[in-house]
Design an enzyme around this catalytic site. Structure first.
Site, mmCIF file in Angstrom:
data_model
loop_
_atom_site.group_PDB
_atom_site.id
_atom_site.type_symbol
_atom_site.label_atom_id
_atom_site.label_comp_id
_atom_site.label_asym_id
_atom_site.label_seq_id
_atom_site.Cartn_x
_atom_site.Cartn_y
_atom_site.Cartn_z
ATOM 1 N N ARG A 145 10.310 -2.373 5.777
ATOM 2 C CA ARG A 145 11.033 -3.450 6.445
ATOM 3 C C ARG A 145 12.070 -3.998 5.489
ATOM 4 O O ARG A 145 13.177 -3.514 5.405
ATOM 5 C CB ARG A 145 10.038 -4.521 6.936
ATOM 6 C CG ARG A 145 10.618 -5.504 7.940
ATOM 7 C CD ARG A 145 9.584 -6.533 8.350
ATOM 8 N NE ARG A 145 9.169 -7.380 7.251
ATOM 9 C CZ ARG A 145 9.718 -8.555 6.946
ATOM 10 N NH1 ARG A 145 10.684 -9.042 7.677
ATOM 11 N NH2 ARG A 145 9.276 -9.244 5.902
ATOM 12 N N SER A 203 4.859 -10.104 6.834
ATOM 13 C CA SER A 203 4.946 -8.650 6.983
ATOM 14 C C SER A 203 3.995 -8.162 8.095
ATOM 15 O O SER A 203 4.375 -7.343 8.936
ATOM 16 C CB SER A 203 4.588 -7.991 5.640
ATOM 17 O OG SER A 203 4.774 -6.613 5.697
ATOM 18 N N THR A 214 0.819 -1.221 0.000
ATOM 19 C CA THR A 214 0.000 0.000 0.000
ATOM 20 C C THR A 214 0.855 1.273 0.000
ATOM 21 O O THR A 214 0.601 2.197 -0.786
ATOM 22 C CB THR A 214 -0.874 0.035 1.279
ATOM 23 O OG1 THR A 214 -1.354 -1.279 1.548
ATOM 24 C CG2 THR A 214 -2.004 1.011 1.153
ATOM 25 N N HIS A 219 -8.634 0.136 3.017
ATOM 26 C CA HIS A 219 -8.406 -1.317 3.145
ATOM 27 C C HIS A 219 -9.744 -2.071 3.119
ATOM 28 O O HIS A 219 -9.784 -3.283 3.302
ATOM 29 C CB HIS A 219 -7.717 -1.633 4.474
ATOM 30 C CG HIS A 219 -6.275 -1.233 4.524
ATOM 31 N ND1 HIS A 219 -5.384 -1.505 3.520
ATOM 32 C CD2 HIS A 219 -5.556 -0.592 5.483
ATOM 33 C CE1 HIS A 219 -4.185 -1.035 3.850
ATOM 34 N NE2 HIS A 219 -4.265 -0.477 5.027
HETATM 35 P P1 A3P Z 1 7.878 -6.321 4.145
HETATM 36 O O1 A3P Z 1 7.362 -6.270 5.536
HETATM 37 O O2 A3P Z 1 7.784 -7.681 3.542
HETATM 38 O O3 A3P Z 1 9.236 -5.737 3.998
HETATM 39 P P2 A3P Z 1 1.940 -1.922 3.274
HETATM 40 O O4 A3P Z 1 2.478 -0.668 2.714
HETATM 41 O O5 A3P Z 1 0.717 -2.419 2.567
HETATM 42 O O6 A3P Z 1 1.785 -1.830 4.743
HETATM 43 O O7 A3P Z 1 3.029 -3.040 2.963
HETATM 44 C C1 A3P Z 1 4.265 -3.012 3.624
HETATM 45 C C2 A3P Z 1 5.241 -3.831 2.823
HETATM 46 O O8 A3P Z 1 5.669 -3.077 1.676
HETATM 47 C C3 A3P Z 1 6.497 -4.094 3.656
HETATM 48 O O9 A3P Z 1 6.942 -5.390 3.248
HETATM 49 C C4 A3P Z 1 7.406 -2.979 3.206
HETATM 50 O O10 A3P Z 1 8.771 -3.216 3.436
HETATM 51 C C5 A3P Z 1 7.074 -2.893 1.735
HETATM 52 N N1 A3P Z 1 7.384 -1.572 1.141
HETATM 53 C C6 A3P Z 1 7.252 -0.365 1.731
HETATM 54 N N2 A3P Z 1 7.645 0.615 0.897
HETATM 55 C C7 A3P Z 1 8.049 0.025 -0.241
HETATM 56 C C8 A3P Z 1 8.588 0.514 -1.465
HETATM 57 N N3 A3P Z 1 8.792 1.814 -1.671
HETATM 58 N N4 A3P Z 1 8.887 -0.388 -2.430
HETATM 59 C C9 A3P Z 1 8.673 -1.707 -2.239
HETATM 60 N N5 A3P Z 1 8.182 -2.227 -1.092
HETATM 61 C C10 A3P Z 1 7.865 -1.381 -0.092
#
Ligand code: A3P
Length: 316
Positions: A282, A159, A70, A129
């Site tokens: 992360r 995650s 997201t 969401h």
């Molecule tokens: P991981 O926990 O597997 O690293 P959301 O934004 O829906 O909360 O999802 C979070 C996930 O997206 C995390 O995955 C995070 O590290 C990853 N994420 C956040 N920013 C990102 C970016 N700019 N490019 C790719 N993945 C990203």
């Protein structure tokens, strides 16, 4: 951005207190409604959003299941849609977390500051969401566009578990095996994940002009391709000149994991609901589940996924 049940509008509170409850996700209490489990503290916002929210024809709605990418998609959509307005060297995304550029609709209803959404300049990029079936009619029937991102449920779970266990004030152990069990039963915030994806996917097949489905894994492999697809879909395609001067790649770079993660605002700041911004960044890799799941667990989740999508053409 949360509301305690005691503070909820009485007309919603009465209903919420009758709904099935799940309280094993540490402090995230869930309530089940219409086949989905909602965080109790946001659910009055979901109901109010469904009743009251007015979509504008030019809105771009970023819809997703939690932890599916997201934050990244919000940054990309905001940068693409407003690329004529902002200079890359002084871009809002360098000073603000993507969630502060693209507000989550239901959170603003939950905290009763929904007027903020009206102050967002058009065309708005807004996030949710909420499952497709619970979206307000005004989103479904307007010409606004929905961009949905999904991700392998195994990586979503890993995650999500990391995010939930970061909230130290819970001060309770939350073994991965417990999260796995709840996740498999569909008892997760905004879950079950499969039904969430299926609703948006099925609608996107019937109305491809309304919903674009993007996959986190494909976006990681070729982010420029995803950005071009999204720009075409939301009605602001890149011109030949823009393609020549590398506008797509510049946006991909601005929104890349390494760039955003290392910004002061995302290292040290916090946003809605006092969630530290660094919780959203992360590892950003495909397949981290291998470090947390046994092969049996992975197999169980894959089997559930297969079964859930057995009547659909959807694949991750
Ligand atoms: P991981 O926990 O597997 O690293 P959301 O934004 O829906 O909360 O999802 C979070 C996930 O997206 C995390 O995955 C995070 O590290 C990853 N994420 C956040 N920013 C990102 C970016 N700019 N490019 C790719 N993945 C990203």
């Amino acid at each position: 951005a949360t509301t305690k049940i005691e503070e909820v509008d009485p007309k919603y509170k009465e209903l919420i207190l009758t709904l099935p409850k799940e309280d094993q996700w540490l402090a995230i209490e869930l309530r089940k409604y219409g086949g989905f489990w909602y965080p109790e503290r946001h659910f009055s916002g979901v109901l109010a959003m469904q009743e009251v929210f007015k979509s504008q024809p030019s809105d771009v709605i970023i819809a997703s299941f939690m932890k599916s990418g997201t934050t990244w998609l919000k940054a990309l959509a905001f940068a693409v849609l407003h690329r004529e307005k902002y200079n890359l060297s002084s871009h809002p995304l360098l000073k603000l977390n993507p969630h502060d550029c693209v507000p989550i609709i239901e959170h603003h209803y939950a905290t009763r500051d929904e007027h903020y959404l009206e102050s967002v300049p058009s065309p708005r990029v807004l996030g949710t969401h909420v499952s497709y079936s619970m979206l307000p009619d005004s989103i479904k029937t307007s010409t606004s566009k929905i961009v949905y991102i999904c991700r392998d449920p195994k990586d979503v779970l890993v995650s999500l578990w990391h995010m939930v266990t970061k909230f130290e004030w819970f001060n309770k152990p939350f073994p991965f095996a417990k999260a796995f069990e709840l996740f498999c039963e569909g008892r997760m915030p905004y879950g079950p994940v499969w039904d969430h994806v299926l609703e948006y996917y099925t609608k996107s097949i019937r109305s491809p002009e309304k919903i674009l489905i993007l996959k986190y894994e494909e976006m990681l492999k070729d982010p420029s391709d995803g950005v071009v697809k999204m720009a075409n879909f939301i009605g602001c395609p890149f011109s030949e000149d823009e393609m020549k001067i590398g506008s797509v790649e510049k946006i991909v770079e601005l929104c890349s994991f390494n760039k955003l993660k290392d910004l002061d605002v995302n290292k040290n700041g916090s946003g809605a609901g006092n969630v530290p911004n660094n919780y959203y960044f992360r590892k950003a890799v495909v397949g981290d589940w291998q470090n947390f799941m046994t092969p049996e667990m992975a197999n169980t989740l894959d089997e559930i996924t297969k079964e859930k999508f057995s009547d659909s053409t959807f694949t991750y």
